[in-house]
Design an enzyme around this catalytic site. Sequence first.
Site, mmCIF file in Angstrom:
data_model
loop_
_atom_site.group_PDB
_atom_site.id
_atom_site.type_symbol
_atom_site.label_atom_id
_atom_site.label_comp_id
_atom_site.label_asym_id
_atom_site.label_seq_id
_atom_site.Cartn_x
_atom_site.Cartn_y
_atom_site.Cartn_z
ATOM 1 N N MET A 27 -7.206 2.070 11.847
ATOM 2 C CA MET A 27 -7.491 1.281 13.048
ATOM 3 C C MET A 27 -6.181 0.774 13.655
ATOM 4 O O MET A 27 -6.185 -0.197 14.424
ATOM 5 C CB MET A 27 -8.420 0.114 12.703
ATOM 6 C CG MET A 27 -9.768 0.608 12.186
ATOM 7 S SD MET A 27 -11.086 -0.576 12.376
ATOM 8 C CE MET A 27 -10.484 -1.907 11.369
ATOM 9 N N GLU A 32 2.946 -0.972 5.580
ATOM 10 C CA GLU A 32 3.404 -0.147 4.467
ATOM 11 C C GLU A 32 2.230 0.444 3.658
ATOM 12 O O GLU A 32 2.370 1.513 3.070
ATOM 13 C CB GLU A 32 4.337 -0.997 3.585
ATOM 14 C CG GLU A 32 5.091 -0.242 2.516
ATOM 15 C CD GLU A 32 5.891 0.967 3.016
ATOM 16 O OE1 GLU A 32 6.386 0.941 4.163
ATOM 17 O OE2 GLU A 32 6.004 1.946 2.260
ATOM 18 N N HIS A 34 -0.592 1.613 4.955
ATOM 19 C CA HIS A 34 -0.930 2.845 5.672
ATOM 20 C C HIS A 34 0.151 3.904 5.431
ATOM 21 O O HIS A 34 -0.156 5.078 5.215
ATOM 22 C CB HIS A 34 -1.026 2.593 7.181
ATOM 23 C CG HIS A 34 -2.077 1.597 7.589
ATOM 24 N ND1 HIS A 34 -1.771 0.339 8.032
ATOM 25 C CD2 HIS A 34 -3.424 1.692 7.635
ATOM 26 C CE1 HIS A 34 -2.886 -0.301 8.349
ATOM 27 N NE2 HIS A 34 -3.909 0.481 8.110
ATOM 28 N N GLN A 58 -18.162 -1.019 13.667
ATOM 29 C CA GLN A 58 -18.084 -1.581 12.319
ATOM 30 C C GLN A 58 -17.748 -3.067 12.319
ATOM 31 O O GLN A 58 -17.577 -3.668 11.266
ATOM 32 C CB GLN A 58 -17.097 -0.797 11.458
ATOM 33 C CG GLN A 58 -15.628 -1.007 11.794
ATOM 34 C CD GLN A 58 -14.754 -0.048 11.009
ATOM 35 O OE1 GLN A 58 -14.780 1.151 11.233
ATOM 36 N NE2 GLN A 58 -13.970 -0.566 10.073
ATOM 37 N N GLY A 144 -7.657 4.229 1.384
ATOM 38 C CA GLY A 144 -7.047 3.245 0.489
ATOM 39 C C GLY A 144 -8.063 2.627 -0.448
ATOM 40 O O GLY A 144 -9.161 2.234 -0.029
ATOM 41 N N VAL A 173 -1.508 -0.957 -2.031
ATOM 42 C CA VAL A 173 -0.100 -1.355 -1.898
ATOM 43 C C VAL A 173 -0.068 -2.864 -1.674
ATOM 44 O O VAL A 173 -0.823 -3.394 -0.853
ATOM 45 C CB VAL A 173 0.563 -0.620 -0.711
ATOM 46 C CG1 VAL A 173 2.024 -1.017 -0.578
ATOM 47 C CG2 VAL A 173 0.421 0.884 -0.879
ATOM 48 N N SER A 183 -3.764 -5.666 7.669
ATOM 49 C CA SER A 183 -3.469 -6.056 9.053
ATOM 50 C C SER A 183 -3.932 -7.490 9.293
ATOM 51 O O SER A 183 -3.438 -8.165 10.196
ATOM 52 C CB SER A 183 -4.195 -5.112 10.017
ATOM 53 O OG SER A 183 -3.953 -3.776 9.658
HETATM 54 P P1 AMP Z 1 -7.539 0.242 8.388
HETATM 55 O O1 AMP Z 1 -6.554 0.541 9.477
HETATM 56 O O2 AMP Z 1 -7.513 -1.165 7.930
HETATM 57 O O3 AMP Z 1 -8.913 0.776 8.690
HETATM 58 O O4 AMP Z 1 -7.039 1.074 7.124
HETATM 59 C C1 AMP Z 1 -6.828 2.471 7.195
HETATM 60 C C2 AMP Z 1 -6.714 2.993 5.795
HETATM 61 O O5 AMP Z 1 -5.603 2.377 5.156
HETATM 62 C C3 AMP Z 1 -7.949 2.658 4.943
HETATM 63 O O6 AMP Z 1 -8.270 3.777 4.135
HETATM 64 C C4 AMP Z 1 -7.478 1.488 4.117
HETATM 65 O O7 AMP Z 1 -8.144 1.377 2.882
HETATM 66 C C5 AMP Z 1 -6.015 1.850 3.915
HETATM 67 N N1 AMP Z 1 -5.235 0.658 3.550
HETATM 68 C C6 AMP Z 1 -5.165 -0.512 4.224
HETATM 69 N N2 AMP Z 1 -4.411 -1.408 3.549
HETATM 70 C C7 AMP Z 1 -4.012 -0.783 2.407
HETATM 71 C C8 AMP Z 1 -3.224 -1.169 1.280
HETATM 72 N N3 AMP Z 1 -2.687 -2.385 1.182
HETATM 73 N N4 AMP Z 1 -3.038 -0.266 0.300
HETATM 74 C C9 AMP Z 1 -3.587 0.987 0.375
HETATM 75 N N5 AMP Z 1 -4.323 1.405 1.419
HETATM 76 C C10 AMP Z 1 -4.542 0.545 2.417
#
Ligand code: AMP
Length: 281
Positions: A27, A32, A34, A58, A144, A173, A183
């Site tokens: 999104m 880091e 991502h 969502q 993630g 991470v 985020s």
């Molecule tokens: P989002 O942009 O929040 O939808 O996240 C995109 C992808 O990045 C999803 O698969 C999340 O699970 C993954 N993600 C976000 N934060 C982390 C993190 N700290 N460690 C590992 N993966 C992450």
Amino acid sequence: MRVCRSVAEARLALRDVPRPVGFVPTMGALHEGHATLFRRCTAECATAVASIFVNPLQFDDAADLDQYPRTWEHDLALLESLGVAIVFAPGPDEMYPDGFSTTIDVGPLATLYEGSCRPGHFAGVATVVLKLLLAIAPDRAYFGQKDAQQVAVIAKLIHDLDLGVTLVPVPTVRDPDGLALSSRNARLGADERKQSLGLSQGLFAGRDAWAAGERDSERIIAAARDPGLDYEYLAVVDSQDFGPPQKSRAALLVAAVLFEETRLIDNVPLNIPLSVSPEES
Ligand code: AMP
């Protein structure tokens, strides 16, 4: 790096690219966490594809959707530096044109924990991820482990609908002090940022209790609970169906905590290796 705004454009851009194609849906507001998914994707795949789409379906709260951070220029520069070949960045009208009404329900898993706190959240996630997987048709998709229930939902979607995509879960991470990167961390006040450490440190304490041989969920939860935090849930669950832990499968300690402006989720695997890929289940 090519930026595609429509499904048709993305399909055209992907027509003759070298395979395997790896895909990381996001999104935006990239950090880091991502970047780690993208590094894994570019290391394992001949073509790396990102999507940036803040998915209205969502979000159960309009204010949360409005306030979600958007850092487009920074995101594109980061993706370029990481070797991503194609960015799919549709607008809401491309994904959900007038009259759109189909949604995906993966069943009981979507009603527990995050699904219970955020009604409709996983229908929104499963619907957008299915649309994205159909548009990109990747060989491998990276998610993630930070969003462990989302990983379980996507594993179920891929398995039940025979999507033929390999799901690659990537470990969480964290900042050096333990807070999982998100985020949403930017919305924590200075005091809350300090308080938030109780979430990850508590989960680590629960994991230590498990490692020391404790198998009683209530005692693991007691070891993990920080009395200064406002938990929406704190539980030991099976990593695949989020029901009670099962001896033969990986368990997770999962939590969600409320702060004034935001809520944070985090989890730790209690037994490693964690197997959530449909091929391995
Ligand atoms: P989002 O942009 O929040 O939808 O996240 C995109 C992808 O990045 C999803 O698969 C999340 O699970 C993954 N993600 C976000 N934060 C982390 C993190 N700290 N460690 C590992 N993966 C992450």
